[in-house]
Design an enzyme around this catalytic site. Structure first.
Site, PDB file in Angstrom:
ATOM      1  N   ASP A 467      -3.710  -5.946   5.282  1.00  0.00           N
ATOM      2  CA  ASP A 467      -2.581  -6.282   4.416  1.00  0.00           C
ATOM      3  C   ASP A 467      -2.826  -7.195   3.350  1.00  0.00           C
ATOM      4  O   ASP A 467      -3.705  -8.152   3.670  1.00  0.00           O
ATOM      5  CB  ASP A 467      -1.349  -6.519   5.182  1.00  0.00           C
ATOM      6  N   GLU A 510      -5.987  -2.841   1.633  1.00  0.00           N
ATOM      7  CA  GLU A 510      -4.796  -2.700   0.724  1.00  0.00           C
ATOM      8  C   GLU A 510      -4.945  -3.728  -0.360  1.00  0.00           C
ATOM      9  O   GLU A 510      -4.610  -4.657  -0.225  1.00  0.00           O
ATOM     10  CB  GLU A 510      -3.417  -2.800   1.056  1.00  0.00           C
TER      11      GLU A 510
END
Length: 695
Positions: A467, A510
């Site tokens: 993330d 990401e």
């Protein structure tokens, strides 16, 4: 607000005499009539990203039938705002961050206006722009296969299971109506399939809490509450047991990897959701960690995690765990109570016995829990501590303004760049049930890496989805990849009968707004990055006409499949952007997007419910909450949604059976019908698109 004598008189008129009102958006009247009579009136209208002036008026903009704020002001989502009944000049300003349908609610009795992003309960359906496409009359289709397979080769359409023989370099078959004009041609005598490679990953991404509830007994861990309203951001009950029970369903989609949201113990309580605190917002999504060494009991326990991983592996599916290295979760009332940090509160004697049971009064919002927390107390050094995080608290380093030192959404930002050895953060040093232990000469990033990779070493997690990648130093990600690789190798050595293969640890990241670009992240631990371009630029037009996908197919195959160290993970829906089905609520379009998307070169990510037409939830004015609805299991017993799932299954299984689709070369064979060949080693397939069937 008191109603003017003129408005009272208008309301007293017979309905036939009441003037028609319209909602004006940037000065343009919407065609739906509103009225001064009756109760609440609603209309839904699509809006692109941008800023809009909003008011309600009759055609003459007359005093008494012209509604707006007393002065120009913002129109926040999810709140009834009073309107003046003689406001010919003023207007609300509505800022739209995500294109879609928006629901306006006008109450003439108050009068007031409220706006929310429309949900699946809306009867309004946005119409995609028209796009020309090949026409198919529903009859047989002949395709040239010269130079692909020799005459006499028996081929099968993987969709319909029909067979035919190549004759004079051609083959003729009739696609089934259900296929949407597709033929998926493969040799009947197919070669032995190649072993799995991450280059051909088909990843099923799900929010554990919103997928399937296998154990209702853990739904209210730490005294977590329902709100009794729209349940926008409360815990819904999904857990590992529920997911394990659905593994066969996922496998039938041709999936070979499952990405689950972070599973570590989340903050125990809530914050206020939305700008105005319209709802309680819990960490159901997994991105607000409290203790990285514990599984959040709402998801299950270590035994249920072990069962999930083992059962997935037995079905040939890998588990990708979402990890957060950038930040921890907020400090909530329940955490301060459960961790014994009551010195950080004010007037706590007026709170309920369980602080998670606090609810705002009618004059309050969910933000009004904040006055109970003393944000100026010197006792904050007993929380994460200034050696661990940046936070706007006394004695803590303050967040910066760049990607690495900034604070994402106001969350406490880990000092991952620090080279200073630290002990355990105070809150974990005092937490009785943590598995965290002090590490010698360890930095903040060393601890985070050790905590995350311990799940790999103990349970055989196959890879990480990282993330907020650009908010950390690249070298930290490289260290995480190296540690994850060592941990998985150790688990496989200790569990030789459970391992699927000897593939190395996998990591996908990401990097917000990244497209099909190979850059320095690939030299710092990442095997692939999430591709934001496909959803934004290609998903809709290619769903409308598969033939328009040719430039994308050729480009992706050339750029990705000729470089063994470059791959992307493409998607049509996600938890942070939008839900493809939510935009158009069109089952036929959702069938067609499967046809184009599941034939895409490179790795693909199916977001839970892409295959089943899962609709939007109420979002409380926070746009990304709408795309995190519960999985629509109740719609899949029969009907068009059940047939939609079957279509995704056929295409997904074809993709899974042929590495050439994701990882092979691409060559167009013809324009009409549109056809192409994909080839990798001994694996070869031809896809034929006859066109959209004509009514």
């Amino acid at each position: 607000m008191r109603l003017s004598p003129l408005l009272l008189a208008l309301l007293a008129l017979p309905a036939w005499a009441a003037p028609d009102l319209h909602l004006y958006v940037d000065g343009e009247a919407l065609p739906v009539n509103l009225s001064l009579t009756g109760g609440m009136q609603q209309l839904t209208h699509p809006l692109a990203k941008g800023s809009y002036r909003i008011r309600i008026s009759d055609a003459g903009n007359s005093c008494g039938t012209s509604f707006g704020p007393r002065e120009n002001m913002p129109l926040p989502f999810g709140t009834d705002l009073p309107m003046d009944n003689c406001a010919p000049e003023s207007s609300f300003t509505l800022k739209v961050m995500l294109a879609g349908e928006y629901e306006f609610s006008f109450d003439p009795q108050t009068p007031s206006l409220k706006v929310l992003r429309a949900t699946k309960k809306s009867t309004f359906k946005r119409q995609p722009p028209e796009q020309a496409c090949l026409a198919w009359d529903g009859g047989p289709v002949t395709v040239s296969l010269k130079g692909v397979w020799p005459d006499g080769t028996r081929l099968r359409d993987a969709y319909s299971r029909q067979e035919a023989v190549v004759t004079q370099g051609k083959l003729t078959l009739t696609p089934t109506k259900e296929s949407g004009g597709l033929l998926l041609l493969e040799p009947v005598a197919a070669p032995r399939p190649e072993p799995f490679s991450w280059d051909q990953a088909s990843v099923y991404f799900l929010l554990t809490d919103r997928f399937a509830n296998g154990d209702p007994g853990n739904d209210h861990s730490f005294g977590r509450q329902k709100d009794g309203q729209d349940e926008v951001a409360t815990w819904h009950g999904g857990d590992f047991k529920g997911l394990t029970a659905k593994l066969d369903y996922i496998k039938a989609l041709g999936i070979n990897a499952i990405w689950i949201t972070p599973m570590v113990e989340q903050v125990h309580g809530f914050i206020g959701g939305g700008e105005l605190g319209n709802f309680p917002f819990y960490g159901y999504h997994g991105y607000w960690a409290l203790d990285f060494t514990k599984i959040d009991p709402n998801y299950g326990d270590e035994e249920s995690l072990k069962t999930l991983v083992d059962q997935a592996h037995q079905r040939g599916m890998r588990i990708i765990l979402d990890v957060v290295m950038n930040h921890a979760g907020y400090a909530t009332l329940a955490d301060l109570q459960d961790l014994g940090l009551t010195a950080l509160t004010r007037n706590s004697d007026t709170l309920p016995a369980r602080w998670n049971e606090w609810r705002p009064s009618s004059a309050q919002s969910w933000h009004d829990y904040n006055p109970f927390i003393d944000y100026q107390s010197p006792a904050w050094n007993k929380w994460w501590g200034p050696d661990w995080v940046r936070a706007g608290l006394p004695g803590y380093p303050q967040p910066g303004t760049d990607d690495v030192t900034g604070s994402v959404a106001g969350l406490p930002d880990f000092l991952t760049e620090s080279t200073k050895p630290v002990g355990l953060p105070p809150l974990l040093a005092a937490k009785q049930d943590t598995r965290a232990k002090a590490l010698p000469n360890a930095t903040v990033s060393d601890y985070l890496i050790a905590w995350h990779t311990d799940w790999v070493r103990r349970f055989g997690i196959d890879g990480f989805r990282a993330d907020t990648v650009k908010h950390l130093e690249p070298e930290v990600w490289l260290k995480l990849k190296q540690a994850g690789s060592a941990a998985l190798k150790e688990w496989k050595a200790n569990n030789p009968t459970k391992k699927l293969d000897d593939l190395p640890f996998y990591m996908v990241g990401e990097v917000w707004d990244q497209g099909v670009t190979k850059d320095f992240w690939y030299q710092n631990g990442f095997d692939a990055l999430i591709n934001f371009d496909y959803q934004r630029e290609a998903a809709l037009p290619q769903a409308q006409c598969l033939a328009s996908a040719e430039p994308t197919y050729a480009s992706y195959a050339s750029r990705l499949n000729q470089d063994p160290e470059f791959n992307v993970l493409s998607y049509i829906s996600s938890h942070d952007t939008k839900l493809f089905f939510g935009d158009y609520q069109d089952v036929a379009l959702q069938r067609r997007v499967a046809s184009s998307f599941l034939l895409l070169p490179g790795a693909v990510q199916i977001y839970y419910g892409d295959e089943s037409g899962r609709g939007l939830a109420k979002d409380g004015g926070v746009f990304d909450q709408g795309v995190r609805s519960d999985m629509n299991w109740q719609e899949l017993a029969s009907g068009d949604k059940a047939e939609l799932v079957k279509h995704w299954q056929r295409l997904g299984q074809f993709r899974a059976s042929h590495p050439a689709i994701a990882a092979g070369s691409h060559r167009q064979l013809s324009d009409a019908p549109y056809s192409f060949v994909r080839e990798k080693g001994d694996d070869k397939v031809v896809v034929v698109f006859a066109g959209r069937e004509q009514p």
